[in-house]
Design an enzyme around this catalytic site. Structure first.
Site, mmCIF file in Angstrom:
data_model
loop_
_atom_site.group_PDB
_atom_site.id
_atom_site.type_symbol
_atom_site.label_atom_id
_atom_site.label_comp_id
_atom_site.label_asym_id
_atom_site.label_seq_id
_atom_site.Cartn_x
_atom_site.Cartn_y
_atom_site.Cartn_z
ATOM 1 N N ASP A 67 -3.030 -3.995 10.161
ATOM 2 C CA ASP A 67 -4.040 -3.244 10.919
ATOM 3 C C ASP A 67 -5.203 -2.861 10.008
ATOM 4 O O ASP A 67 -6.377 -3.015 10.371
ATOM 5 C CB ASP A 67 -3.388 -2.006 11.525
ATOM 6 C CG ASP A 67 -4.389 -1.127 12.259
ATOM 7 O OD1 ASP A 67 -4.981 -1.597 13.247
ATOM 8 O OD2 ASP A 67 -4.582 0.037 11.851
ATOM 9 N N GLU A 135 -0.889 -8.282 14.174
ATOM 10 C CA GLU A 135 -1.329 -7.470 13.040
ATOM 11 C C GLU A 135 -0.334 -7.578 11.887
ATOM 12 O O GLU A 135 -0.727 -7.630 10.715
ATOM 13 C CB GLU A 135 -1.499 -6.015 13.479
ATOM 14 C CG GLU A 135 -2.672 -5.818 14.440
ATOM 15 C CD GLU A 135 -2.830 -4.380 14.877
ATOM 16 O OE1 GLU A 135 -1.912 -3.560 14.615
ATOM 17 O OE2 GLU A 135 -3.858 -4.061 15.491
#
Length: 269
Positions: A67, A135
């Site tokens: 992320d 992610e």
């Protein structure tokens, strides 16, 4: 060290036309060095196992890393693509690209849903499971190949084939409407209050708006217009509802007191 790298290349060469190398190549566009990282990226927390050191073996830590790396890479790409735009525009464009439903859609197009392993019920209860796995995959690429390869994957595999930067940049996201719709669905009263105006360093009038849920202030937003301040405040509230545990507990308590449930309704993206 040289012999270790040579042995690794031979191992990859022997296996690159077999699973899991071939299926990973179809997604990544390159053959991985440490395939274990990628396998971990696809393990949902619903089927976690414990390592001897006590750590839980799933993709949550890789998702955390991915992320942050994704945010940096998108900022890098947007900064390069728009050399004359100001910070507010760049920030807004980055936010639109990395929003959770966009990541989920890209993950499905890449075929990541076919790689994720989880309990049967997990997909129904975790709306963004595949986007989160994407992610985690970015985190795995970063650890395995470094920033430049990771940036190439994001730019060529994720952005070029799925997102028009200019179209996304010009897309207006109505966070206020989404929040009000959520409030109606959740049977919670949401109010927007203009709490002040002031003059900024550019001698322009700036507006500050507060958003409350059942009278409890949740967040504020500052913008060049009243509408912009409302949108930014609503965006912050949505993010808190989705990610902040204290806000989630507050909402559960409010709903419980009002007798309309002890769970939090999802917010459509």
């Amino acid at each position: 060290m040289i012999f270790s790298k040579l042995a690794n290349k031979i191992r990859i060469s022997k296996n690159k036309h077999k699973e899991p190398y071939s299926s990973l190549y179809n997604i990544l566009g390159f053959y991985p060095d440490n395939v274990d990282l990628y396998e971990q990226a696809f393990i949902h927390s619903s089927i976690s196992s414990s390592l001897p050191e006590g750590q839980r073996y799933n993709n949550e830590r890789l998702e955390f890393l991915g992320d942050a790396i994704l945010e940096a890479i998108i900022a890098d790409i947007v900064y390069e693509h728009y050399p004359n735009k100001r910070e507010g525009f760049l920030t807004s464009t980055r936010s639109k690209i990395v929003q959770r439903d966009s990541m989920n859609t890209i993950a499905l197009r890449l075929g990541i849903d076919k790689k994720v392993t989880s309990m049967p019920y997990a997909a129904a209860h975790h709306k963004f499971m595949f986007g989160n796995a994407l992610e985690a995959l970015i985190g795995a690429i970063y650890l395995d190949q470094g920033y430049n390869v990771c940036r190439k994957f994001v730019k060529e595999k994720m952005i070029a084939n799925n997102i028009s930067l200019d179209r996304v940049a010009n897309q207006e996201m109505n966070f206020k409407s989404r929040l009000l719709e959520w409030g109606q669905k959740s049977k919670l009263n949401i109010t927007f209050d203009l709490i002040g105006t002031f003059i900024n360093e550019d001698s322009a009038t700036v507006f500050q708006t507060s958003v409350s849920i059942e009278g409890a202030p949740i967040a504020t937003g500052v913008g060049n217009t009243k509408k912009e301040s409302q949108q930014l405040a609503a965006k912050t509230v949505i993010n808190k509802i989705q990610n902040d545990k204290n806000t989630q507990k507050l909402i559960i308590n409010l709903k419980s007191k009002m007798g309309n449930g002890e769970y939090i309704d999802t917010i459509n993206n």
